[in-house]
Scaffold this motif. Structure first.
Motif, PDB file in Angstrom:
ATOM      1  N   LEU A 180       0.843  -1.179   0.000  1.00  9.29           N
ATOM      2  CA  LEU A 180       0.000   0.000   0.000  1.00  9.29           C
ATOM      3  C   LEU A 180       0.890   1.244   0.000  1.00  9.29           C
ATOM      4  O   LEU A 180       1.883   1.301   0.724  1.00  9.29           O
ATOM      5  CB  LEU A 180      -0.906   0.040   1.245  1.00  9.29           C
ATOM      6  N   ALA A 181       0.519   2.213  -0.808  1.00  7.74           N
ATOM      7  CA  ALA A 181       1.271   3.465  -0.856  1.00  7.74           C
ATOM      8  C   ALA A 181       1.057   4.229   0.451  1.00  7.74           C
ATOM      9  O   ALA A 181       0.034   4.070   1.121  1.00  7.74           O
ATOM     10  CB  ALA A 181       0.805   4.296  -2.044  1.00  7.74           C
ATOM     11  N   GLY A 182       2.045   5.016   0.817  1.00  6.24           N
ATOM     12  CA  GLY A 182       1.894   5.914   1.956  1.00  6.24           C
ATOM     13  C   GLY A 182       2.135   5.283   3.314  1.00  6.24           C
ATOM     14  O   GLY A 182       1.799   5.883   4.336  1.00  6.24           O
ATOM     15  N   LYS A 183       2.698   4.072   3.329  1.00  9.27           N
ATOM     16  CA  LYS A 183       3.060   3.470   4.614  1.00  9.27           C
ATOM     17  C   LYS A 183       4.164   4.291   5.268  1.00  9.27           C
ATOM     18  O   LYS A 183       4.959   4.935   4.577  1.00  9.27           O
ATOM     19  CB  LYS A 183       3.603   2.054   4.387  1.00  9.27           C
ATOM     20  N   ALA A 184       4.253   4.210   6.595  1.00  8.81           N
ATOM     21  CA  ALA A 184       5.341   4.893   7.296  1.00  8.81           C
ATOM     22  C   ALA A 184       6.671   4.288   6.851  1.00  8.81           C
ATOM     23  O   ALA A 184       6.727   3.127   6.443  1.00  8.81           O
ATOM     24  CB  ALA A 184       5.162   4.739   8.799  1.00  8.81           C
ATOM     25  N   HIS A 185       7.734   5.073   6.933  1.00 12.48           N
ATOM     26  CA  HIS A 185       9.060   4.638   6.510  1.00 12.48           C
ATOM     27  C   HIS A 185       9.427   3.296   7.156  1.00 12.48           C
ATOM     28  O   HIS A 185       9.289   3.118   8.357  1.00 12.48           O
ATOM     29  CB  HIS A 185      10.084   5.714   6.894  1.00 12.48           C
ATOM     30  N   HIS A 186       9.877   2.373   6.339  1.00  8.92           N
ATOM     31  CA  HIS A 186      10.248   1.044   6.841  1.00  8.92           C
ATOM     32  C   HIS A 186      11.208   0.388   5.862  1.00  8.92           C
ATOM     33  O   HIS A 186      11.441   0.903   4.774  1.00  8.92           O
ATOM     34  CB  HIS A 186       8.998   0.175   7.032  1.00  8.92           C
ATOM     35  N   HIS A 187      11.754  -0.731   6.267  1.00  5.55           N
ATOM     36  CA  HIS A 187      12.655  -1.490   5.410  1.00  5.55           C
ATOM     37  C   HIS A 187      12.150  -2.916   5.264  1.00  5.55           C
ATOM     38  O   HIS A 187      11.103  -3.252   5.804  1.00  5.55           O
ATOM     39  CB  HIS A 187      14.079  -1.431   5.985  1.00  5.55           C
ATOM     40  N   HIS A 188      12.913  -3.736   4.528  1.00  4.90           N
ATOM     41  CA  HIS A 188      12.428  -5.075   4.225  1.00  4.90           C
ATOM     42  C   HIS A 188      13.443  -6.154   4.585  1.00  4.90           C
ATOM     43  O   HIS A 188      14.652  -5.916   4.586  1.00  4.90           O
ATOM     44  CB  HIS A 188      12.055  -5.176   2.740  1.00  4.90           C
ATOM     45  N   PHE A 189      12.906  -7.312   4.879  1.00  4.03           N
ATOM     46  CA  PHE A 189      13.706  -8.509   5.151  1.00  4.03           C
ATOM     47  C   PHE A 189      13.306  -9.545   4.125  1.00  4.03           C
ATOM     48  O   PHE A 189      12.124  -9.812   3.935  1.00  4.03           O
ATOM     49  CB  PHE A 189      13.409  -9.025   6.568  1.00  4.03           C
ATOM     50  N   LEU A 190      14.309 -10.115   3.433  1.00  3.33           N
ATOM     51  CA  LEU A 190      14.033 -11.168   2.453  1.00  3.33           C
ATOM     52  C   LEU A 190      14.581 -12.487   2.984  1.00  3.33           C
ATOM     53  O   LEU A 190      15.789 -12.609   3.236  1.00  3.33           O
ATOM     54  CB  LEU A 190      14.673 -10.836   1.104  1.00  3.33           C
ATOM     55  N   CYS A 191      13.704 -13.450   3.174  1.00  6.37           N
ATOM     56  CA  CYS A 191      14.131 -14.772   3.638  1.00  6.37           C
ATOM     57  C   CYS A 191      14.699 -15.544   2.454  1.00  6.37           C
ATOM     58  O   CYS A 191      14.001 -15.813   1.481  1.00  6.37           O
ATOM     59  CB  CYS A 191      12.973 -15.539   4.276  1.00  6.37           C
ATOM     60  N   SER A 192      15.981 -15.894   2.554  1.00  2.00           N
ATOM     61  CA  SER A 192      16.633 -16.600   1.453  1.00  2.00           C
ATOM     62  C   SER A 192      16.132 -18.039   1.354  1.00  2.00           C
ATOM     63  O   SER A 192      16.317 -18.685   0.322  1.00  2.00           O
ATOM     64  CB  SER A 192      18.150 -16.630   1.662  1.00  2.00           C
ATOM     65  N   ALA A 193      15.526 -18.538   2.413  1.00  3.35           N
ATOM     66  CA  ALA A 193      15.060 -19.933   2.401  1.00  3.35           C
ATOM     67  C   ALA A 193      13.682 -20.052   1.745  1.00  3.35           C
ATOM     68  O   ALA A 193      13.492 -20.849   0.844  1.00  3.35           O
ATOM     69  CB  ALA A 193      15.032 -20.477   3.820  1.00  3.35           C
ATOM     70  N   CYS A 194      12.710 -19.263   2.175  1.00 10.26           N
ATOM     71  CA  CYS A 194      11.353 -19.417   1.644  1.00 10.26           C
ATOM     72  C   CYS A 194      10.995 -18.318   0.650  1.00 10.26           C
ATOM     73  O   CYS A 194       9.957 -18.401  -0.015  1.00 10.26           O
ATOM     74  CB  CYS A 194      10.326 -19.454   2.779  1.00 10.26           C
ATOM     75  N   GLY A 195      11.838 -17.298   0.529  1.00  6.66           N
ATOM     76  CA  GLY A 195      11.600 -16.262  -0.468  1.00  6.66           C
ATOM     77  C   GLY A 195      10.557 -15.236  -0.075  1.00  6.66           C
ATOM     78  O   GLY A 195      10.184 -14.399  -0.889  1.00  6.66           O
TER      79      GLY A 195
END
Ligand SMILES: [Zn+2]
Ligand SMILES: [Zn+2]
Length: 134
Positions: free
Chosen positions: A69-84
């Motif tokens: 969703l557009a306009g979410k508060a500033h955040h970052h992401h985690f990518l699980c290399s095992a399950c994607g």
């Protein structure tokens, strides 16, 4: 939008999911309620919602584009290399801008942490650790 029930399902999946989703991830969640739903329908809705400004793309290197969703508060992401799967990491990294050389001005930044999510980490035989910085 021809099928408003499918549209409502897709909308509620995107609104309720705590992290960005790819078109294929949206499709497999939506097919639990609409087994006949096709990928073209998901693409059509996603591009409509991008134009509308309701969704925004999340592009991680080497990954299919995901949407949140557009306009979410500033955040970052985690990518699980095992399950994607991708997870939201709320907030920011303290002191990040201290990395900038003097006289540099940042406009924006992306931070992605790669690793194993809780579920995958629990099943890994040996916990993978980030190598110590030399
Ligand atoms: Zn995982
Ligand atoms: Zn940040």
């Amino acid at each position: 939008m021809r099928n408003t029930r499918q549209s409502a399902t897709l909308r509620s999946i995107l609104a309720a999911h705590p992290a960005p989703l790819s078109v294929h991830e949206i499709l497999s969640l939506a097919q639990r309620r609409h087994p006949g739903l096709g990928i073209a329908t998901v693409y059509r809705h996603v591009s409509h919602w991008l134009e509308e400004g309701w969704l925004t793309p999340v592009e991680l290197p080497g990954q299919p584009c995901r949407y949140e969703l557009a306009g979410k508060a500033h955040h970052h992401h985690f990518l699980c290399s095992a399950c994607g799967r991708v997870f939201d990491l709320p907030g920011c990294v303290p002191g990040l801008h201290q990395l900038l050389p003097e006289g540099f001005h940042a406009q924006r930044h992306d931070v992605t942490i790669y690793g194993a999510c809780r579920r995958c980490a629990a099943t890994l035989p040996i916990p993978e650790r980030e190598p110590q910085h030399a």
